[in-house]
Design a protein around this motif. Structure first.
Motif, PDB file in Angstrom:
ATOM      1  N   VAL A   1       0.557  -2.473 -12.102  1.00  0.00           N
ATOM      2  CA  VAL A   1       1.638  -3.773 -11.156  1.00  0.00           C
ATOM      3  C   VAL A   1       1.005  -3.981  -9.632  1.00  0.00           C
ATOM      4  CG1 VAL A   1       3.677  -3.124 -10.297  1.00  0.00           C
ATOM      5  CG2 VAL A   1       3.421  -2.825 -11.932  1.00  0.00           C
ATOM      6  N   THR A   2       0.588  -3.194  -8.936  1.00  0.00           N
ATOM      7  CA  THR A   2       0.414  -3.023  -7.123  1.00  0.00           C
ATOM      8  C   THR A   2      -0.616  -4.158  -7.471  1.00  0.00           C
ATOM      9  OG1 THR A   2       1.173  -0.598  -6.808  1.00  0.00           O
ATOM     10  CG2 THR A   2      -0.532  -1.773  -5.457  1.00  0.00           C
TER      11      THR A   2
ATOM     12  N   LEU B   1       0.443  -1.118   0.206  1.00  0.00           N
ATOM     13  CA  LEU B   1       0.022   0.100  -0.220  1.00  0.00           C
ATOM     14  C   LEU B   1       0.986   1.071  -0.006  1.00  0.00           C
ATOM     15  CD1 LEU B   1      -2.788  -1.393   2.382  1.00  0.00           C
ATOM     16  CD2 LEU B   1      -3.142  -0.527   0.284  1.00  0.00           C
ATOM     17  N   ALA B   2       1.986   1.029   0.968  1.00  0.00           N
ATOM     18  CA  ALA B   2       2.478   2.213   1.375  1.00  0.00           C
ATOM     19  C   ALA B   2       3.771   2.976  -0.630  1.00  0.00           C
ATOM     20  CB  ALA B   2       3.450   2.437   2.179  1.00  0.00           C
ATOM     21  N   SER B   3       3.799   1.680  -1.249  1.00  0.00           N
ATOM     22  CA  SER B   3       5.143   2.029  -2.418  1.00  0.00           C
ATOM     23  C   SER B   3       3.792   2.261  -3.036  1.00  0.00           C
ATOM     24  CB  SER B   3       5.697   0.721  -2.285  1.00  0.00           C
ATOM     25  OG  SER B   3       4.721  -0.461  -2.383  1.00  0.00           O
ATOM     26  N   GLY B   4       2.661   2.055  -3.516  1.00  0.00           N
ATOM     27  CA  GLY B   4       1.826   2.214  -4.527  1.00  0.00           C
ATOM     28  C   GLY B   4       0.983   3.647  -4.512  1.00  0.00           C
ATOM     29  N   LEU B   5       1.617   4.362  -3.280  1.00  0.00           N
ATOM     30  CA  LEU B   5       1.478   5.168  -3.125  1.00  0.00           C
ATOM     31  C   LEU B   5       2.356   6.513  -3.092  1.00  0.00           C
ATOM     32  CD1 LEU B   5      -1.275   6.045  -0.035  1.00  0.00           C
ATOM     33  CD2 LEU B   5      -2.130   6.599  -2.433  1.00  0.00           C
ATOM     34  N   VAL B   6       2.927   6.135  -2.926  1.00  0.00           N
ATOM     35  CA  VAL B   6       3.814   6.771  -2.818  1.00  0.00           C
ATOM     36  C   VAL B   6       4.830   7.090  -4.711  1.00  0.00           C
ATOM     37  CG1 VAL B   6       6.561   7.296  -2.785  1.00  0.00           C
ATOM     38  CG2 VAL B   6       5.470   6.364  -0.931  1.00  0.00           C
TER      39      VAL B   6
END
Length: 389
Positions: free
Chosen positions: A345-346, A326-331
C-alpha cells in the motif's frame, strides 16, 4: 489518552494565542527577515515565532505536572524530563533569539546545541542501549553513549533548521514526525500490555501540539516565521523523544518480531529524510564549490520544487505528503503483522504521488504555452508612448 490530549491541547492553544503578541514584539525588537536572493518571501516578515512555541511547551509541562499519573514521568524517575526540556529549551531559545535579531555565527550556535545536549545528558536523557540484529541490546558506556547523544541532538536540530525555507514547512514536517513518534510509542505500548505513560510519548505529544498551534500563523502566506528560535527548539524536542524511545521496548515482549525495536532509530531519519538529505546535499554542494558548509544558497529541495512549477503551498503539501507516507509506513510495519500488505500500500501510494507531482507542473506549463500561442493570433492594441517621470 486523556492526559496526552490535554497536553496537546494546552501546547497548541497557548502557542496559537501567543503568536500574535510575539509577532508584535518581534517587530518592536527588530527581529524581521528582510528578503534576500535565496528567500521565497518578498516582504519583511517578523521572526521569533519559536518564542510562542516555547510558551506552548511550558504551558503543557505545567499542565502535565498537575496530572497525578503524568507527574512521575516529569521528575520523579531517573530521567527528569520536565527539567531537561525547560533548561535545554530555554538555552536554545535564548541563542535563537540572538540569532534572529543579530545573526549569531555558526560556531556559537553549534556550541549552544552541544550545551543543550549536555543538559539532556545531565538530566538522564541519553542513548544507553542500541539494538543488535540478534535481538539483544548492547549497553553503551558513557564514552560511547555521550558523544552519540550529542551527535543525535546536533544533527536533528540542524536538519530541521535546513528545511525551514518555505512557509509552514518545518512546523508541518516536524509535527508529522512528532505525531508518528507519539502513535508508535502509544499504540505499541498498548498492544503489548505496557503502560502508555512515558516521558518520550509526552515529549512527542507536546511537540505535536506546539507545531499545530503555530502552523495556522505560519502557513503560506506566513504572518510570522519561527526563526532559528523555533527551528532549533522543535529539533531539540524531536531528538529528545527519539533518544528516550531508543531501547524502551524489550524485543522479548514485542508481539510483532524484532522490527518494532528498530523503529525509534529508523523513524526520525525516515520522517526527516527530506531535511537530512537536503542537509547532506547542501554540505556536499558547498564544499565542492570551495565554500563553507554553512554558507546560504538557493538550491535546497524546496527551491527545486518551485522551479518545477509548483506553487509555494503545493510544494509544502508535497513535502508533507512524503514525510507522512514514510512515517505512516514505518509505524504500520511496526504495529501490524501483514508487513507485505502495508509495504504494498505504501509503495502504491508513493508511485501515485510521484506521478501527480510530475504531471501537475507539466500540464500547467503545457496550458500556459497553449494560451500564449492562442493569444499570439489576436491583434494586440497599440502601445501608448510613455512620458518620462
Amino acid at each position: 489518552m486523556r492526559e496526552y490530549l490535554l497536553t496537546i491541547l494546552a501546547a497548541a492553544l497557548v502557542a496559537y494565542v501567543l503568536t500574535p503578541a510575539v509577532r508584535r514584539f518581534a517587530v518592536w525588537f527588530g527581529a524581521q527577515a528582510v528578503p534576500r536572493d535565496r528567500d521565497v518571501h518578498v516582504i519583511p516578515t517578523p521572526r521569533l515565532g519559536g518564542l510562542a512555541m516555547f510558551g506552548g511547551m511550558v504551558a503543557a509541562l505545567v499542565l502535565a505536572s498537575g496530572l497525578p499519573e503524568m507527574r512521575k514521568y516529569l521528575g520523579d524517575g531517573e530521567v527528569d524530563v520536565g527539567k531537561a526540556l525547560l533548561m535545554s529549551g530555554g538555552l536554545i531559545v535564548l541563542i535563537g533569539m540572538a540569532d534572529d535579531r543579530w545573526e549569531v555565527d555558526a560556531l556559537t550556535k553549534f556550541a549552544g546545541q552541544v550545551a543543550a545536549a549536555g543538559i539532556f545528558i545531565m538530566q538522564g536523557i541519553q542513548v544507553y542501549v542500541i539494538p543488535l540484529p540478534n535481538g539483544e541490546s548492547l549497553s553503551l558506556p558513557p564514552a560511547y553513549g555521550v558523544p552519540l547523544t550529542v551527535l543525535v541532538v546536533v544533527a536533528t536540530i540542524n536538519a530541521v533548521n535546513f528545511i525551514d525555507g518555505l512557509d509552514g514547512l518545518a512546523a508541518g514536517v516536524v509535527g508529522i514526525a512528532a505525531l508518528a513518534l507519539f502513535s508508535y510509542a502509544y499504540l505499541l505500548s498498548k498492544s503489548n500490555g505496557m503502560t502508555t505513560l512515558s516521558g518520550a510519548t509526552l515529549t512527542a505529544a507536546i511537540l505535536f501540539g506546539m507545531c499545530a498551534g503555530f502552523l495556522p500563523h505560519n502557513f503560506s502566506p506566513a504572518k510570522i516565521f519561527m526563526g532559528d528560535t523555533g527551528s532549533m527548539l522543535i529539533g531539540l524536542l524531536l531528538s529528545a523523544s527519539t533518544i528516550m524511545l531508543t531501547g524502551r521496548f524489550d524485543p522479548a515482549v514485542l508481539a510483532n518480531g524484532l522490527f518494532p525495536f528498530y523503529v525509534p532509530l529508523l523513524l526520525v531519519p525516515a520522517v526527516a529524510a527530506v531535511p537530512f538529505m537536503d542537509m547532506l546535499l547542501a554540505v556536499w554542494r558547498r564544499t565542492n564549490q570551495g565554500r563553507s558548509p554553512f554558507s546560504p544558497d538557493k538550491q535546497h529541495l524546496h527551491h527545486r520544487l518551485l522551479e518545477l512549477g509548483h506553487s509555494t503551498r503545493r510544494a509544502v503539501l508535497i513535502m508533507y505528503f512524503w514525510v507522512g507516507l514514510l512515517a505512516s509506513g514505518l509505524v504500520g510495519l511496526a504495529l501490524f503483522d501483514a508487513a507485505w500488505i502495508t509495504l504494498g500500500v505504501t509503495v502504491t501510494i508513493a508511485l501515485a504521488g510521484m506521478l501527480l507531482m510530475l504531471l501537475t507542473p507539466w500540464r500547467r506549463r503545457r496550458g500556459t504555452v497553449a494560451d500564449r500561442a492562442g493569444s499570439g493570433d489576436r491583434e494586440r492594441p497599440a502601445e501608448r508612448p510613455t512620458m518620462p517621470v
